[in-house]
Design a protein around this motif. Structure first.
Motif, short mmCIF file in Angstrom:
data_model
loop_
_atom_site.label_atom_id
_atom_site.label_comp_id
_atom_site.label_asym_id
_atom_site.label_seq_id
_atom_site.Cartn_x
_atom_site.Cartn_y
_atom_site.Cartn_z
N LEU A 30 0.79 -1.22 0.00
CA LEU A 30 0.00 0.00 0.00
C LEU A 30 0.83 1.28 0.00
CD1 LEU A 30 -2.78 -1.00 2.56
CD2 LEU A 30 -2.93 -0.98 0.06
N THR A 31 2.04 1.24 0.54
CA THR A 31 2.82 2.48 0.67
C THR A 31 4.23 2.38 0.08
OG1 THR A 31 3.57 1.82 2.88
CG2 THR A 31 1.57 3.17 2.74
N GLY A 32 4.61 1.24 -0.45
CA GLY A 32 5.96 1.09 -0.99
C GLY A 32 6.04 -0.17 -1.82
N ASP A 33 7.19 -0.84 -1.76
CA ASP A 33 7.39 -2.05 -2.54
C ASP A 33 7.08 -3.32 -1.75
OD1 ASP A 33 8.22 -0.55 -4.73
OD2 ASP A 33 10.29 -0.51 -4.03
N ASN A 34 7.02 -3.21 -0.42
CA ASN A 34 6.76 -4.36 0.43
C ASN A 34 5.31 -4.37 0.89
OD1 ASN A 34 9.44 -5.24 0.37
ND2 ASN A 34 9.99 -4.06 2.19
N SER A 35 4.84 -5.55 1.28
CA SER A 35 3.55 -5.60 1.96
C SER A 35 3.70 -5.02 3.36
CB SER A 35 3.07 -7.05 2.05
OG SER A 35 3.83 -7.77 3.01
N MET A 36 2.58 -4.76 4.00
CA MET A 36 2.64 -4.21 5.35
C MET A 36 3.29 -5.19 6.32
SD MET A 36 -1.05 -2.25 5.55
CE MET A 36 -0.56 -1.12 6.84
N LEU A 37 3.02 -6.49 6.15
CA LEU A 37 3.68 -7.51 6.96
C LEU A 37 5.19 -7.47 6.74
CD1 LEU A 37 3.90 -10.06 8.71
CD2 LEU A 37 3.31 -11.40 6.68
N GLN A 38 5.62 -7.42 5.51
CA GLN A 38 7.05 -7.39 5.21
C GLN A 38 7.71 -6.13 5.79
OE1 GLN A 38 6.58 -7.79 0.98
NE2 GLN A 38 7.00 -9.99 1.00
N ASP A 39 7.03 -5.00 5.72
CA ASP A 39 7.56 -3.77 6.31
C ASP A 39 7.71 -3.91 7.82
OD1 ASP A 39 8.04 -2.19 4.09
OD2 ASP A 39 6.05 -1.27 4.10
N THR A 40 6.75 -4.59 8.46
CA THR A 40 6.80 -4.77 9.91
C THR A 40 8.03 -5.58 10.32
OG1 THR A 40 4.38 -4.72 10.03
CG2 THR A 40 5.54 -5.63 11.92
N VAL A 41 8.35 -6.63 9.57
CA VAL A 41 9.54 -7.42 9.87
C VAL A 41 10.81 -6.63 9.55
CG1 VAL A 41 10.76 -9.57 9.41
CG2 VAL A 41 8.26 -9.55 9.42
N ALA A 42 10.83 -5.95 8.41
CA ALA A 42 12.02 -5.19 8.01
C ALA A 42 12.33 -4.07 9.00
CB ALA A 42 11.81 -4.61 6.61
N ARG A 43 11.31 -3.55 9.65
CA ARG A 43 11.48 -2.43 10.59
C ARG A 43 12.31 -2.83 11.81
NH1 ARG A 43 6.09 -1.44 11.20
NH2 ARG A 43 6.14 -0.44 9.16
N LEU A 44 12.45 -4.12 12.05
CA LEU A 44 13.18 -4.61 13.21
C LEU A 44 14.69 -4.63 13.00
CD1 LEU A 44 10.85 -7.66 13.90
CD2 LEU A 44 10.95 -5.56 15.27
N GLN A 45 15.13 -4.33 11.80
CA GLN A 45 16.55 -4.52 11.46
C GLN A 45 17.49 -3.69 12.32
OE1 GLN A 45 16.82 -3.85 7.24
NE2 GLN A 45 15.86 -5.80 6.71
N GLY A 46 17.02 -2.60 12.88
CA GLY A 46 17.88 -1.78 13.72
C GLY A 46 17.93 -2.22 15.17
N LEU A 47 17.29 -3.34 15.50
CA LEU A 47 17.24 -3.83 16.86
C LEU A 47 17.92 -5.19 16.97
CD1 LEU A 47 13.48 -3.09 17.57
CD2 LEU A 47 15.40 -1.91 18.66
N GLU A 48 18.53 -5.45 18.13
CA GLU A 48 19.05 -6.79 18.40
C GLU A 48 17.88 -7.65 18.86
OE1 GLU A 48 22.42 -9.04 21.18
OE2 GLU A 48 22.20 -6.85 21.23
N HIS A 49 17.56 -8.70 18.11
CA HIS A 49 16.36 -9.47 18.41
C HIS A 49 16.46 -10.87 17.86
CE1 HIS A 49 15.64 -8.05 14.28
NE2 HIS A 49 14.83 -9.08 14.14
N GLN A 50 15.66 -11.76 18.39
CA GLN A 50 15.50 -13.09 17.83
C GLN A 50 14.60 -13.00 16.59
OE1 GLN A 50 14.40 -16.18 20.72
NE2 GLN A 50 14.75 -14.70 22.37
N ALA A 51 14.60 -14.07 15.81
CA ALA A 51 13.67 -14.13 14.69
C ALA A 51 12.25 -14.10 15.25
CB ALA A 51 13.89 -15.40 13.89
#
Length: 465
Positions: A30-51
């Motif tokens: 809706l707002t870019g090249d990724n789905s909203m779900l994909q954007d939600t996962v990609a947004r985590l890249q700046g954090l230290e986290h588990q999958a």
């Protein structure tokens, strides 16, 4: 270690005709090249986290798995809900799953259908919440309001517990405009984002105190869990017996340990077409445009063309959305009433509320082309290395014509290849399946003929799709 929990359930109707029950907004681009779900996962890249752990409806499982695969995102399990029971049980499932692994991580609970345009501020707020959650608090993220919004619930801040966090004084229902203006001016209120952070065991403790019936049902559902590929399947009967309640009502409004961390990250839950217009980039006339669109004398409108050229002349403040099987035209000030159209579709037992003309399957997709009294024509696409289930139809015969690629076809006891510009025939009542053994997508035209041509004329003989 932080464990993200992404809630990808729900079947929103306010973004119809793009969002459908079987393909809701979290899976849309809706707002870019990724789905909203994909954007939600990609947004985590700046954090230290588990999958992350994902929670979704049973009927959406293959969409979730495919969208993660497309972006090469790892995950810690996809929990399948046989039916929606709201956020309190969904989060309980994730917490029980995490603690069953012998761990007690901090859970970062996110919705898969939100837009956050400022990732830096999102990460900053999450990092500010970490000490509070580690100390046993239940953190909710309050969105700093920039307008007197009447479509959101609010959180009133109480006493400061740190430089970045406050006790929750109250959760407030959606206000009228005058009240929302007072909230905005006071600078003591935040929009309720539906995002949370807490230790898994602390959430389960609070749930045991305030809603032990929900916890007991979820524990029983998890005792019967079994793995199916990427998916975790629950004890269906136990989960269906679980009460329906949100985390706000079940826990956050009752606990003595709720704190709010402000987040100013250009957030939106994209709950309507007007909200989607607001978060998208616009041209010099205030139009947000996607797809093949031509405009003249058009202002402040959202125009989405999925399949055809859409042109507008002399219109203002409209929402125009074109898909393969439906067109929506609405005044931007009346978009909350789109749900009334969906209700009419449901009442008339029409399929347009349920799924798009193009339907997605784990092996590919099929797209209806033409319908008649005794025939139905569709385009079928099978991904490389994938196959359909072996099935039987008792009311229709089928003709398959390969347009591109190579098909490995099984009809009864015969297995053979069908290549481009070749065809084959499947009689009524004969078991058959279709496989793509090649390296490129297989595309074919399927022609159904018979007295009854609906999708429910099928007996599957091996596995369910």
């Amino acid at each position: 270690m932080l464990l993200p929990v992404i809630m990808a359930g729900g079947s929103g109707t306010r973004l119809w005709p793009l969002s459908r029950t079987l393909y809701p907004k979290q899976f849309l681009t809706l707002t870019g090249d990724n789905s909203m779900l994909q954007d939600t996962v990609a947004r985590l890249q700046g954090l230290e986290h588990q999958a992350p752990v994902l929670i979704c409806n049973e009927e959406h499982r293959f969409i979730v798995a495919e969208q993660l695969r497309q972006r090469h995102f790892a995950h810690s399990g996809i929990i399948l809900e046989p039916a929606g029971r709201n956020t309190a049980p969904a989060i309980a499932l994730a917490a029980l799953h995490a603690t069953a692994q012998g761990e007690d991580p901090l859970l970062l609970v996110l919705a898969a259908d939100h837009v956050i345009q400022n990732q830096v501020h999102f990460i900053q707020a999450v990092q500010q919440a970490l000490p509070q959650a580690a100390a046993g608090k239940l953190v909710t993220f309050g969105i700093v309001p920039h307008a007197p919004e009447t479509g959101y619930g609010y959180i009133r801040q109480g006493k400061a517990v740190s430089a970045e966090a406050y006790q929750v004084a109250a959760f407030v229902e959606k206000p009228d405009l005058a009240t929302a203006e007072i909230y905005l001016a006071s600078k003591e209120y935040y929009w309720n984002s539906g995002m949370f952070m807490f230790r898994a065991s602390r959430y389960l403790e609070e749930l045991a105190t305030h809603r032990p019936d929900i916890l007991a049902a979820c524990q029983q559902a998890m005792q019967g869990v079994h793995h199916d590929l990427d998916f975790l399947r629950l004890n269906e009967a136990a989960f269906l017996a679980c009460p329906d309640d949100s985390i706000d009502y079940a826990v956050m409004e009752k606990t003595q340990d709720a704190v709010v961390v402000p987040m100013d990250a250009q957030w939106s839950d994209v709950g309507s077409w007007s909200a989607l217009w607001e978060v998208n980039s616009k041209d010099e006339d205030g139009n947000a445009i996607r797809g093949d669109v031509l405009t003249t004398q058009t202002r402040n409108s959202y125009i989405y063309a999925q399949h055809k050229l859409v042109s507008t002349v002399g219109v203002d403040d409209l929402i125009i959305v074109e898909t393969k099987d439906a067109v929506l035209v609405a005044n931007k000030n009346n978009v909350q009433d789109v749900k009334a159209i969906v209700a009419q579709l449901k009442a008339a037992n029409r399929s347009e509320h349920l799924q798009h003309r193009e339907a997605y399957r784990p092996w590919g997709s099929h797209d209806a082309i033409s319908d008649g009294e005794r025939f139905h024509v569709k385009k079928v696409t099978v991904k490389p290395g994938q196959r359909t289930t072996t099935q039987i139809h008792y009311h229709r015969a089928e003709h398959w014509v390969v347009v591109s690629g190579t098909a490995k076809v099984q009809i009864g006891d015969k297995i053979f290849l069908v290549t481009e510009n070749e065809s084959t025939y499947i009689p009524i009542g004969v078991p058959h399946s279709l496989e793509n053994p090649g390296k490129v997508p297989l595309e074919l035209i399927e022609v159904r003929t018979g007295a009854y041509l609906e999708e429910d004329d099928v007996i599957r003989l091996d596995y369910t799709v």
